[in-house]
Design an enzyme around this catalytic site. Structure first.
Site, PDB file in Angstrom:
ATOM      1  N   ASN A 109    -116.094  75.784   6.555  1.00 19.58           N
ATOM      2  CA  ASN A 109    -115.185  74.697   6.200  1.00 19.58           C
ATOM      3  C   ASN A 109    -113.871  75.345   5.780  1.00 19.58           C
ATOM      4  O   ASN A 109    -113.746  75.861   4.675  1.00 19.58           O
ATOM      5  CB  ASN A 109    -115.810  73.900   5.052  1.00 19.58           C
ATOM      6  CG  ASN A 109    -114.953  72.718   4.641  1.00 19.58           C
ATOM      7  OD1 ASN A 109    -113.832  72.555   5.130  1.00 19.58           O
ATOM      8  ND2 ASN A 109    -115.461  71.903   3.743  1.00 19.58           N
ATOM      9  N   ARG A 141    -116.547  72.529  10.305  1.00 23.12           N
ATOM     10  CA  ARG A 141    -116.133  71.199   9.883  1.00 23.12           C
ATOM     11  C   ARG A 141    -114.694  71.003  10.340  1.00 23.12           C
ATOM     12  O   ARG A 141    -113.812  71.800   9.995  1.00 23.12           O
ATOM     13  CB  ARG A 141    -116.219  71.079   8.370  1.00 23.12           C
ATOM     14  CG  ARG A 141    -115.688  69.753   7.904  1.00 23.12           C
ATOM     15  CD  ARG A 141    -115.415  69.765   6.436  1.00 23.12           C
ATOM     16  NE  ARG A 141    -114.930  68.451   6.046  1.00 23.12           N
ATOM     17  CZ  ARG A 141    -114.123  68.252   5.013  1.00 23.12           C
ATOM     18  NH1 ARG A 141    -113.721  69.261   4.287  1.00 23.12           N
ATOM     19  NH2 ARG A 141    -113.712  67.045   4.723  1.00 23.12           N
ATOM     20  N   HIS A 173    -114.900  61.716   5.642  1.00 20.11           N
ATOM     21  CA  HIS A 173    -116.215  61.919   5.000  1.00 20.11           C
ATOM     22  C   HIS A 173    -117.345  61.449   5.910  1.00 20.11           C
ATOM     23  O   HIS A 173    -118.434  61.109   5.435  1.00 20.11           O
ATOM     24  CB  HIS A 173    -116.364  61.115   3.686  1.00 20.11           C
ATOM     25  CG  HIS A 173    -115.453  61.518   2.571  1.00 20.11           C
ATOM     26  ND1 HIS A 173    -114.837  60.609   1.752  1.00 20.11           N
ATOM     27  CD2 HIS A 173    -115.078  62.736   2.123  1.00 20.11           C
ATOM     28  CE1 HIS A 173    -114.115  61.245   0.853  1.00 20.11           C
ATOM     29  NE2 HIS A 173    -114.238  62.550   1.062  1.00 20.11           N
ATOM     30  N   ARG A 189    -105.452  60.612  -5.690  1.00 18.39           N
ATOM     31  CA  ARG A 189    -104.829  59.739  -4.677  1.00 18.39           C
ATOM     32  C   ARG A 189    -104.876  58.299  -5.122  1.00 18.39           C
ATOM     33  O   ARG A 189    -105.849  57.850  -5.718  1.00 18.39           O
ATOM     34  CB  ARG A 189    -105.585  59.864  -3.342  1.00 18.39           C
ATOM     35  CG  ARG A 189    -105.489  61.211  -2.686  1.00 18.39           C
ATOM     36  CD  ARG A 189    -106.042  61.136  -1.264  1.00 18.39           C
ATOM     37  NE  ARG A 189    -106.279  62.446  -0.719  1.00 18.39           N
ATOM     38  CZ  ARG A 189    -107.485  62.902  -0.363  1.00 18.39           C
ATOM     39  NH1 ARG A 189    -108.559  62.133  -0.468  1.00 18.39           N
ATOM     40  NH2 ARG A 189    -107.616  64.114   0.121  1.00 18.39           N
ATOM     41  N   GLU A 204    -123.234  67.876   3.111  1.00 21.37           N
ATOM     42  CA  GLU A 204    -122.468  67.933   4.352  1.00 21.37           C
ATOM     43  C   GLU A 204    -122.766  69.207   5.134  1.00 21.37           C
ATOM     44  O   GLU A 204    -122.802  69.193   6.359  1.00 21.37           O
ATOM     45  CB  GLU A 204    -120.969  67.811   4.040  1.00 21.37           C
ATOM     46  CG  GLU A 204    -120.609  66.392   3.632  1.00 21.37           C
ATOM     47  CD  GLU A 204    -119.244  66.267   2.971  1.00 21.37           C
ATOM     48  OE1 GLU A 204    -119.143  66.582   1.774  1.00 21.37           O
ATOM     49  OE2 GLU A 204    -118.294  65.853   3.652  1.00 21.37           O
TER      50      GLU A 204
END
Ligand code: ADP
Length: 400
Positions: free
Chosen positions: A10, A94, A183, A244, A388
């Site tokens: 990743n 990823r 996601h 965010r 993940e």
């Protein structure tokens, strides 16, 4: 079941997380992270399974050098976990944005790399870094098969009415401005796992997954397909997140530019990095552990922040219940979803109309796979730690 070791990579702009996972046992053999790549003070942390974490300050001028260090660590005579690189059977990468080009994971070829590059516009910070990671691995392990697993792919089943914005249609035609969602690997993993835990067919269920981490998103998975999700063209839309802002009136941007004498880019930095629960709490913290503590101490800033965060999640759950004409199970995952009993209680307190009853004894458990609704709760509520990396390893093995 194949028995190979899969290296999951990743790659961020200045970091690289990795895990080596055996496909048969699904156990993590080693994992780690390289940080500050290309910046002074780069360092690597490496942990072989059952061993101590080893931290090294090491100059890494680029991602190729970082990956070389990772491979050296994995094959190291003393701390390594494999004899040589031949014992790494595949690499799963990823990739953040697959645009409309990728609805599933795919074996990486030159054409695939070119197609990922074409999506750079849509994720200018992430996709170029992901590509650098792929190129670096290809250089060092030229004959090892590699797979791209996209954050956006799971959401590609959304119908038009869910992914279109109320903008001039030619923006979609010309620039592909639409909702993509992120996601996806987590939403897919968690929704599948929910069906397993409930002992029901994935295709028979209506599931809402709340991925509540630093980045947060909700998705609606109807009969095995994602039909809506809260993040949009970028990860800025939807829930209030760590830093965010999530959904806001777009006119706020011009308003703030004028008031603060800033340009759009500067305001977007505020919306991405200085907003969310961090901004709402008056710059107290983006970490829910801090917020939860302050909430229990009765701090007004924490109370308003937690309530505003939870309300937004509950509002999305309502919207997605409508989108699917019902919901069978609501899943909580990621840092806050897995570890935040208070947040889960706050969110579900809005959901009486779904016949939800929380089992508070189960709800206080943190970080474990668990059904936290009572047996007679009409809608089931589950906590499912996301994984993940394992999902990426599985996708990779399935394709190589
Ligand atoms: P990301 O992968 O998006 O960086 P994570 O899924 O790791 O995010 O989630 C990070 C969030 O999870 C942080 O806000 C952190 O405070 C929260 N978190 C982690 N552990 C706990 C805990 N025990 N209680 C409450 N919140 C927690």
């Amino acid at each position: 079941m194949k028995d190979i070791n899969v290296l999951v990579i990743n790659c961020g702009s200045s970091s690289l997380k990795f895990q080596l996972i055996n496909s048969k046992t699904e156990k993590v053999i080693a994992k780690g992270i390289c940080e500050r790549i290309g910046i002074e003070g780069s360092q690597m942390a490496y942990t072989p399974a059952g061993g101590e974490k080893i931290e090294k300050i090491f100059p890494m001028k680029d991602h190729t050098q970082a990956i070389k260090l990772v491979l050296d660590a994995l094959t190291d005579a003393e701390h390594g976990v494999v004899k040589n690189l031949d014992e790494i059977g595949a690499v799963g990468h990823r990739i953040v944005h697959g645009g409309e080009k990728f609805a599933t994971s795919t074996i990486i070829t030159e054409d695939v790399m070119a197609a990922i590059e074409e999506c750079n516009d849509l994720a200018p910070l992430h996709n170029p870094a992901n590509l650098i990671g792929i190129r670096a691995c290809k250089e060092l392990m030229p004959s090892t098969p590699m797979v791209a697993v996209f954050d956006t792919a799971f959401h590609q089943t959304m119908p038009e009415e869910a992914y279109l914005y109320g903008l001039p249609y030619h923006y979609y035609e010309d620039y592909k401005v639409r909702r993509y969602g992120f996601h996806g690997t987590s939403h897919s993993y968690v929704s599948h796992r929910a069906a397993e835990l409930l002992g029901q067919n994935y295709e028979d269920l209506k599931i809402i997954v709340c991925h509540l981490g630093n980045g947060a998103s909700v998705s609606a998975v109807k009969h095995g397909k994602c039909v809506d999700t809260s993040m949009g063209l970028t990860p800025l839309e939807g829930l209030i997140m760590g830093t965010r802002c999530g959904d806001i009136d777009p006119a706020i941007i011009e308003f703030l530019c004028n008031k603060e004498g800033k340009d759009v880019h500067q305001i977007l930095t505020v919306l991405n990095k200085e907003s969310g629960v961090y901004g709402l709490s008056g710059d107290f913290s983006s970490d829910f552990r801090d917020l939860e503590k302050a909430y229990h101490e009765g701090e007004a800033f924490a109370i308003r922040t937690m309530h505003t965060f939870a309300y937004r999640v509950a509002k999305y759950i309502g919207a997605y219940t409508a989108a699917m004409n019902g919901v069978d199970a609501i899943c909580f995952t990621a840092g806050v979803g897995e570890n935040g009993p208070l947040v889960r209680t706050m969110i579900t307190s809005y959901l009486g109309y779904l016949g939800i009853a929380l089992d508070e004894e189960e709800n206080v458990k943190r970080g474990v796979e668990n059904i936290i609704s009572t047996p007679d709760s009409r809608t089931k509520v589950l906590v499912i730690p996301t994984n993940e990396e394992l999902a990426i390893a599985r996708e990779t093995v399935a394709l190589v």
